[in-house]
Design a protein around this motif. Structure first.
Motif, mmCIF file in Angstrom:
data_model
loop_
_atom_site.group_PDB
_atom_site.id
_atom_site.type_symbol
_atom_site.label_atom_id
_atom_site.label_comp_id
_atom_site.label_asym_id
_atom_site.label_seq_id
_atom_site.Cartn_x
_atom_site.Cartn_y
_atom_site.Cartn_z
ATOM 1 N N THR A 166 0.865 -1.183 0.000
ATOM 2 C CA THR A 166 0.000 0.000 0.000
ATOM 3 C C THR A 166 0.907 1.240 0.000
ATOM 4 O O THR A 166 2.108 1.135 0.299
ATOM 5 N N PRO A 167 0.361 2.409 -0.304
ATOM 6 C CA PRO A 167 1.191 3.623 -0.300
ATOM 7 C C PRO A 167 1.837 3.889 1.065
ATOM 8 O O PRO A 167 2.933 4.455 1.152
ATOM 9 N N GLU A 168 1.174 3.471 2.136
ATOM 10 C CA GLU A 168 1.709 3.720 3.487
ATOM 11 C C GLU A 168 2.727 2.658 3.916
ATOM 12 O O GLU A 168 3.527 2.881 4.825
ATOM 13 N N GLY A 169 2.675 1.500 3.303
ATOM 14 C CA GLY A 169 3.549 0.396 3.693
ATOM 15 C C GLY A 169 2.870 -0.935 3.417
ATOM 16 O O GLY A 169 1.804 -0.985 2.786
ATOM 17 N N LYS A 170 3.439 -2.005 3.903
ATOM 18 C CA LYS A 170 2.880 -3.335 3.659
ATOM 19 C C LYS A 170 1.811 -3.685 4.694
ATOM 20 O O LYS A 170 1.949 -3.368 5.873
ATOM 21 N N VAL A 171 0.754 -4.340 4.210
ATOM 22 C CA VAL A 171 -0.272 -4.877 5.098
ATOM 23 C C VAL A 171 -0.181 -6.392 4.996
ATOM 24 O O VAL A 171 -0.219 -6.954 3.903
ATOM 25 N N THR A 172 -0.054 -7.049 6.141
ATOM 26 C CA THR A 172 0.162 -8.491 6.181
ATOM 27 C C THR A 172 -0.961 -9.154 6.956
ATOM 28 O O THR A 172 -1.423 -8.642 7.973
ATOM 29 N N GLY A 173 -1.423 -10.288 6.459
ATOM 30 C CA GLY A 173 -2.493 -11.007 7.141
ATOM 31 C C GLY A 173 -2.094 -12.438 7.467
ATOM 32 O O GLY A 173 -1.403 -13.104 6.689
ATOM 33 N N VAL A 183 -7.429 -17.844 14.769
ATOM 34 C CA VAL A 183 -6.921 -16.479 14.943
ATOM 35 C C VAL A 183 -6.743 -15.828 13.576
ATOM 36 O O VAL A 183 -6.173 -16.419 12.654
ATOM 37 N N LYS A 184 -7.255 -14.600 13.460
ATOM 38 C CA LYS A 184 -7.050 -13.795 12.257
ATOM 39 C C LYS A 184 -6.311 -12.520 12.666
ATOM 40 O O LYS A 184 -6.743 -11.810 13.580
ATOM 41 N N LEU A 185 -5.205 -12.252 11.988
ATOM 42 C CA LEU A 185 -4.382 -11.088 12.314
ATOM 43 C C LEU A 185 -4.177 -10.238 11.067
ATOM 44 O O LEU A 185 -3.907 -10.760 9.983
ATOM 45 N N THR A 186 -4.283 -8.915 11.248
ATOM 46 C CA THR A 186 -3.992 -7.986 10.161
ATOM 47 C C THR A 186 -2.961 -6.986 10.676
ATOM 48 O O THR A 186 -3.239 -6.239 11.623
ATOM 49 N N VAL A 187 -1.782 -7.013 10.071
ATOM 50 C CA VAL A 187 -0.675 -6.178 10.543
ATOM 51 C C VAL A 187 -0.451 -5.023 9.572
ATOM 52 O O VAL A 187 -0.239 -5.236 8.370
ATOM 53 N N PHE A 188 -0.479 -3.809 10.106
ATOM 54 C CA PHE A 188 -0.208 -2.605 9.317
ATOM 55 C C PHE A 188 1.190 -2.112 9.686
ATOM 56 O O PHE A 188 1.454 -1.763 10.836
ATOM 57 N N ASP A 189 2.054 -2.081 8.687
ATOM 58 C CA ASP A 189 3.450 -1.732 8.955
ATOM 59 C C ASP A 189 3.871 -0.561 8.076
ATOM 60 O O ASP A 189 3.181 -0.201 7.112
ATOM 61 N N THR A 190 5.010 0.025 8.403
ATOM 62 C CA THR A 190 5.548 1.128 7.617
ATOM 63 C C THR A 190 6.841 0.695 6.936
ATOM 64 O O THR A 190 7.503 -0.263 7.358
ATOM 65 N N THR A 191 7.195 1.423 5.878
ATOM 66 C CA THR A 191 8.422 1.095 5.144
ATOM 67 C C THR A 191 9.650 1.416 5.980
ATOM 68 O O THR A 191 10.630 0.658 5.992
ATOM 69 N N ASP A 192 9.609 2.542 6.675
ATOM 70 C CA ASP A 192 10.733 2.928 7.534
ATOM 71 C C ASP A 192 10.664 2.176 8.858
ATOM 72 O O ASP A 192 9.631 2.159 9.525
ATOM 73 N N SER A 193 11.755 1.544 9.250
ATOM 74 C CA SER A 193 11.855 0.799 10.512
ATOM 75 C C SER A 193 10.680 -0.148 10.708
ATOM 76 O O SER A 193 9.908 -0.006 11.677
ATOM 77 N N PRO A 194 10.486 -1.104 9.820
ATOM 78 C CA PRO A 194 9.344 -2.028 9.945
ATOM 79 C C PRO A 194 9.388 -2.840 11.233
ATOM 80 O O PRO A 194 10.459 -3.153 11.757
ATOM 81 N N SER A 195 8.193 -3.160 11.737
ATOM 82 C CA SER A 195 8.077 -3.895 12.999
ATOM 83 C C SER A 195 7.366 -5.227 12.840
ATOM 84 O O SER A 195 6.928 -5.821 13.833
ATOM 85 N N LEU A 196 7.238 -5.721 11.615
ATOM 86 C CA LEU A 196 6.476 -6.946 11.382
ATOM 87 C C LEU A 196 7.021 -8.120 12.184
ATOM 88 O O LEU A 196 6.249 -8.891 12.771
ATOM 89 N N GLU A 197 8.326 -8.267 12.243
ATOM 90 C CA GLU A 197 8.893 -9.414 12.958
ATOM 91 C C GLU A 197 8.537 -9.385 14.439
ATOM 92 O O GLU A 197 8.261 -10.420 15.052
ATOM 93 N N THR A 198 8.510 -8.207 15.030
ATOM 94 C CA THR A 198 8.127 -8.082 16.440
ATOM 95 C C THR A 198 6.664 -8.458 16.638
ATOM 96 O O THR A 198 6.311 -9.166 17.588
ATOM 97 N N PHE A 199 5.798 -8.027 15.732
ATOM 98 C CA PHE A 199 4.389 -8.407 15.818
ATOM 99 C C PHE A 199 4.221 -9.926 15.703
ATOM 100 O O PHE A 199 3.400 -10.526 16.409
ATOM 101 N N VAL A 200 4.997 -10.546 14.822
ATOM 102 C CA VAL A 200 4.921 -12.001 14.643
ATOM 103 C C VAL A 200 5.347 -12.724 15.920
ATOM 104 O O VAL A 200 4.715 -13.706 16.333
ATOM 105 N N GLN A 201 6.389 -12.241 16.552
ATOM 106 C CA GLN A 201 6.843 -12.859 17.803
ATOM 107 C C GLN A 201 5.757 -12.801 18.872
ATOM 108 O O GLN A 201 5.552 -13.760 19.623
ATOM 109 N N MET A 202 5.058 -11.677 18.942
ATOM 110 C CA MET A 202 3.964 -11.566 19.913
ATOM 111 C C MET A 202 2.777 -12.443 19.493
ATOM 112 O O MET A 202 2.116 -13.058 20.333
ATOM 113 N N ALA A 203 2.515 -12.505 18.190
ATOM 114 C CA ALA A 203 1.397 -13.320 17.696
ATOM 115 C C ALA A 203 1.577 -14.789 18.056
ATOM 116 O O ALA A 203 0.586 -15.499 18.310
ATOM 117 N N GLU A 204 2.814 -15.250 18.110
ATOM 118 C CA GLU A 204 3.084 -16.651 18.446
ATOM 119 C C GLU A 204 2.687 -17.000 19.881
ATOM 120 O O GLU A 204 2.564 -18.160 20.222
#
Length: 209
Positions: A166-173, A183-204
């Motif tokens: 997306t224009p704001e960054g990646k959206v991951t489901g 469990v259904k998860l929708t992660v909204f992340d930014t291009t600068d300093s992405p935090s997806l991996e941290t969200f995944v660790q918490m999701a586990e």
């Protein structure tokens, strides 16, 4: 003459005894060589030594550390999650929670949970793709295959992971099953300093209360 015969007899006996002694010594030496050869063949091969060293290394490997954070229970849903420092869990709307980065609220993860008795994982997976596509109608939803960016552990099953730009960054489901809960998860992340991996660790760490 008798003396000559006697001497000859003694010489013949001496030769025979000497021959017998030599044969016995030779046999003993052969047996000894066979024993040494057998012992040599039982020596551990380089491959076996390497396997032993590998097994030893694996047995001394430290167990994976648990995620450091505060175990937090949802107010409106039947789950708990470990929230790391710098993040906060809040209710977004009924049956939907939002876990966000307090230093950058553009980075967040929407959490929805369902009972496996009421809905199937296939239905949630279809809904997940539709949710991602709605984030950017002009882009294509793709599969996410990086292992460190997909929630996994021994009690998580039937995981699906998708992503869209997306224009704001990646959206991951993500959609997965865990101990009777979907469990259904929708992660909204930014291009600068992405935090997806941290969200995944918490999701586990999401599990039923």
């Amino acid at each position: 003459m008798k003396k000559i015969y006697t001497l000859l007899s003694i010489l013949v006996l001496t030769v025979l005894l000497t021959a017998c002694g030599t044969s016995t010594t030779t046999e003993e030496q052969d047996n000894s060589n066979e024993t040494v050869s057998g012992t040599t063949e039982q020596t551990t091969s380089p491959e076996e030594t390497e396997n032993i060293e590998t097994d030893t290394a694996q047995s001394t490997t430290s167990p994976e550390k648990a995620l450091e954070g505060a175990t937090t229970e949802s107010d409106s849903q039947n789950y708990s999650i470990t929230v790391v420092e710098g993040y906060e869990l809040t209710g977004e709307e009924p049956n939907k929670d939002l876990l966000f980065n307090k230093n950058n609220d553009l980075q967040s993860m929407r959490i929805e949970t369902f009972s496996a008795d009421e809905i199937t994982i296939e239905e949630i997976q279809e809904n997940l793709v539709s949710t991602l596509q709605a984030s950017n109608e002009s882009a294509t939803v793709t599969d996410l295959k990086e292992e460190n960016l997909v929630p996994t552990n021994d009690s998580i099953d039937n995981t699906s992971a998708h992503q869209i730009e997306t224009p704001e960054g990646k959206v991951t489901g993500f959609a997965f099953e865990r101990e009777g809960m979907i469990v259904k998860l929708t992660v909204f992340d930014t291009t600068d300093s992405p935090s997806l991996e941290t969200f995944v660790q918490m999701a586990e760490t999401i599990k039923a209360k």
